[in-house]
Each structure stands twice: as structure tokens, then as C-alpha cells.
Design an enzyme around this catalytic site. Structure first.
Site, mmCIF file in Angstrom:
data_model
loop_
_atom_site.group_PDB
_atom_site.id
_atom_site.type_symbol
_atom_site.label_atom_id
_atom_site.label_comp_id
_atom_site.label_asym_id
_atom_site.label_seq_id
_atom_site.Cartn_x
_atom_site.Cartn_y
_atom_site.Cartn_z
ATOM 1 N N ASP A 66 7.130 -4.916 3.180
ATOM 2 C CA ASP A 66 5.756 -4.492 3.441
ATOM 3 C C ASP A 66 5.666 -4.038 4.895
ATOM 4 O OD1 ASP A 66 3.056 -4.238 3.955
ATOM 5 O OD2 ASP A 66 2.489 -6.089 2.935
ATOM 6 N N ASN A 93 4.939 8.020 7.058
ATOM 7 C CA ASN A 93 4.272 8.493 5.847
ATOM 8 C C ASN A 93 3.522 7.390 5.104
ATOM 9 O OD1 ASN A 93 3.930 10.235 3.310
ATOM 10 N ND2 ASN A 93 5.177 8.535 2.567
ATOM 11 N N TYR A 162 -10.820 5.045 4.710
ATOM 12 C CA TYR A 162 -9.511 5.698 4.776
ATOM 13 C C TYR A 162 -9.557 6.848 5.776
ATOM 14 C CZ TYR A 162 -5.536 8.529 3.081
ATOM 15 O OH TYR A 162 -4.388 9.271 2.975
ATOM 16 N N LYS A 166 -7.368 7.496 9.233
ATOM 17 C CA LYS A 166 -6.577 8.702 9.454
ATOM 18 C C LYS A 166 -7.078 9.488 10.674
ATOM 19 C CE LYS A 166 -3.545 8.470 6.096
ATOM 20 N NZ LYS A 166 -2.103 8.276 6.384
#
Length: 277
Positions: A66, A93, A162, A166
Site C-alpha cells: 500500500d 501514477n 478528488y 489533484k
């Protein structure tokens, strides 16, 4: 000579989707790669794809774990250096969005999910870069972060937290680019739109809902002018371009959008996905 001969790359989140396609492409073009993810079975599929495309077993390092855990990050760096002796390319990524089981969206989503999304999409990247920094400076390497068009400037209410994570990653890219370029290390990022990967399934959508979502947005050119979702291979090609100094030496601190025109049309956020599904 292959484009990435004698280069060593770490590709996080490489058990499927964009990460897998990137690891396969880099290995195909000569790189030694460390692949990592939480599923040993999916990572084995990634390794099989690398081997099918001309990669060599001795040029693949596998780390199951993880990425939000320091032990996993430490093992990534330690095992890569032990196996290959250097780090030239870091592809950040790994990332995820989590749906609230109650169906809440926007800022009504459980605050714990906000913490979880920051941890995987931003904090883990910062920690891993801190640990790889001296090795990337030594090799005058390259970092490519995988962001998202959800970072803005247009809003995606279904992915508010999210998108916030980002957007932080985009700012990290810019700041790091200035900090590290004096050491010969370039930092850039890519911002994909809707891509046919396992991402929506990981969010919690059943496979039929994923298919319906991709078909709906692909059929509405005010959402995706290109008329279809992108493919992981298309994103991997851009990542490899940014990781290759011979191709992109003068690109520094940029987040390059690759979304089939979605961010130009600006209509996707106005469509009510709940009605689609």
C-alpha cells in the site's frame, strides 16, 4: 539503442490501467522497471504484459504493498536501488477516488474520505519524492505525476475531494519543477480526462454502470469532442514523452491535458450523472 536503455523507472499504481501501460511501454523501450500495487495477482498480469512486449525478467522489480504506508515507500526505494543501482524516472501514477456509500456528493461526502483521498493522491506522492529526491538528483532524472482534469479550472462536483487533491498535485508539480531543475531534474505532469481503465470500477461503480457512463459521455460531443474515452496506452505515450529528455528537454513544470477535448467543451460537469445511471 532503445529510448530508455540503461534507465531505471519506478511506476506506482502499475497493477492495471495507465500505470500498467506505462510500465509496459517503458520496459519495451529499454527501461528497467519497478512495478508496484496492492494486488500481487494484478502485478503478475503486468509482468506478463511486459514480457510479452519484449521485456526481460531480470529487468523487472516487483513490490506489493500500500503506497500510503511508509514501509511500502521505503521498500520501493530500497529494492530498486538494490536491484538496479539507481533511479532515473519516477512516475507517480497511483491514485484513487472513493464514493460515499450514502450517495453523498460534493462537500457532503464523509470527511474521512477527504483524508483518504488526500493521503493516496497527494501525501504519498510527497513522501515518495522526498525519499527518491537524492537519487534522482544523482541521475539528473525525471518525475512525471499523473493528475486529472478534475483538478480544474472547471468543477466536477461528483469528484470534489478528488479534484482538490489533484489540484494540490498540480501545485506540487510546479513548485518541485522550480526547486529541482537547478539540479538537472525535470518535473511535469499529465492531466487525463475520461480514460477506459479500472478507475471507475475502483470508485465503486459496477461494471454495467462503468460501461453506461463511458458510452454516454463518448456519445455526447459536448462532453468528449473526440467522441470516445481515451485509452491507457495513449496516456502512457504522453508520460513516456515527458520522461524522455531527448523529446521534451525544455518542458518544465507543465501539466499537459489529454482529454479528447473535454476541458475545451466544458459541458461534462453540467450533465447529471445520477440521471444517466
Amino acid at each position: 539503442m532503445a529510448r530508455f536503455s540503461n534507465k531505471v523507472a519506478i511506476v506506482t499504481g502499475s497493477s492495471f490501467g495507465i500505470g500498467r501501460s506505462t510500465a509496459v511501454l517503458l520496459a519495451k523501450e529499454g527501461a528497467k522497471v519497478t512495478v508496484t500495487g496492492r494486488s500481487s495477482e494484478r502485478l503478475r498480469d503486468t509482468v506478463d504484459e511486459i514480457l510479452k512486449n519484449g521485456g526481460k525478467t531480470e529487468d523487472i522489480n516487483i513490490v506489493v504493498g500500500d503506497l500510503t504506508e511508509s514501509e511500502c515507500q521505503n521498500e520501493l526505494v530500497r529494492s530498486t536501488l538494490e536491484r538496479f543501482g539507481r533511479i532515473d524516472i519516477l512516475i507517480n501514477n497511483a491514485g484513487a477516488a472513493f464514493a460515499d456509500p450514502s450517495g453523498a456528493i460534493g462537500v457532503t461526502v464523509d470527511i474521512k474520505l477527504f483524508d483518504d483521498m488526500l493521503k493516496i493522491n497527494l501525501r504519498s506522492v510527497v513522501e515518495l519524492i522526498q525519499k527518491c529526491r537524492p537519487h534522482l538528483i544523482s541521475s539528473k532524472g525525471d518525475i512525471v505525476n499523473v493528475s486529472s482534469i478534475c483538478a480544474g479550472p472547471q468543477p466536477f462536483v461528483y469528484y470534489t475531494f478528488y479534484g482538490i487533491a489533484k489540484a494540490g498535485l498540480d501545485q506540487l508539480t510546479r513548485c518541485l519543477a522550480i526547486e529541482l531543475i537547478e539540479h538537472g531534474v525535470r518535473v511535469n505532469s499529465v492531466s487525463p480526462g475520461l480514460i477506459s481503465t479500472g478507475f471507475l470500477g475502483a470508485v465503486g461503480m459496477p461494471s454495467e454502470a462503468v460501461k453506461k457512463t463511458e458510452e454516454y459521455y463518448g456519445s455526447h460531443r459536448d462532453c468528449i469532442p473526440a467522441g470516445r474515452p481515451g485509452t491507457p496506452e495513449e496516456i502512457a505515450t504522453l508520460i513516456a514523452f515527458l520522461a524522455d529528455k531527448n523529446s521534451s528537454a525544455f518542458i518544465i513544470g507543465q501539466s499537459i491535458v489529454i482529454d479528447g477535448g473535454t476541458s475545451l467543451a466544458l459541458a461534462m460537469p453540467s450533465h447529471d450523472l445520477s440521471k444517466v445511471l
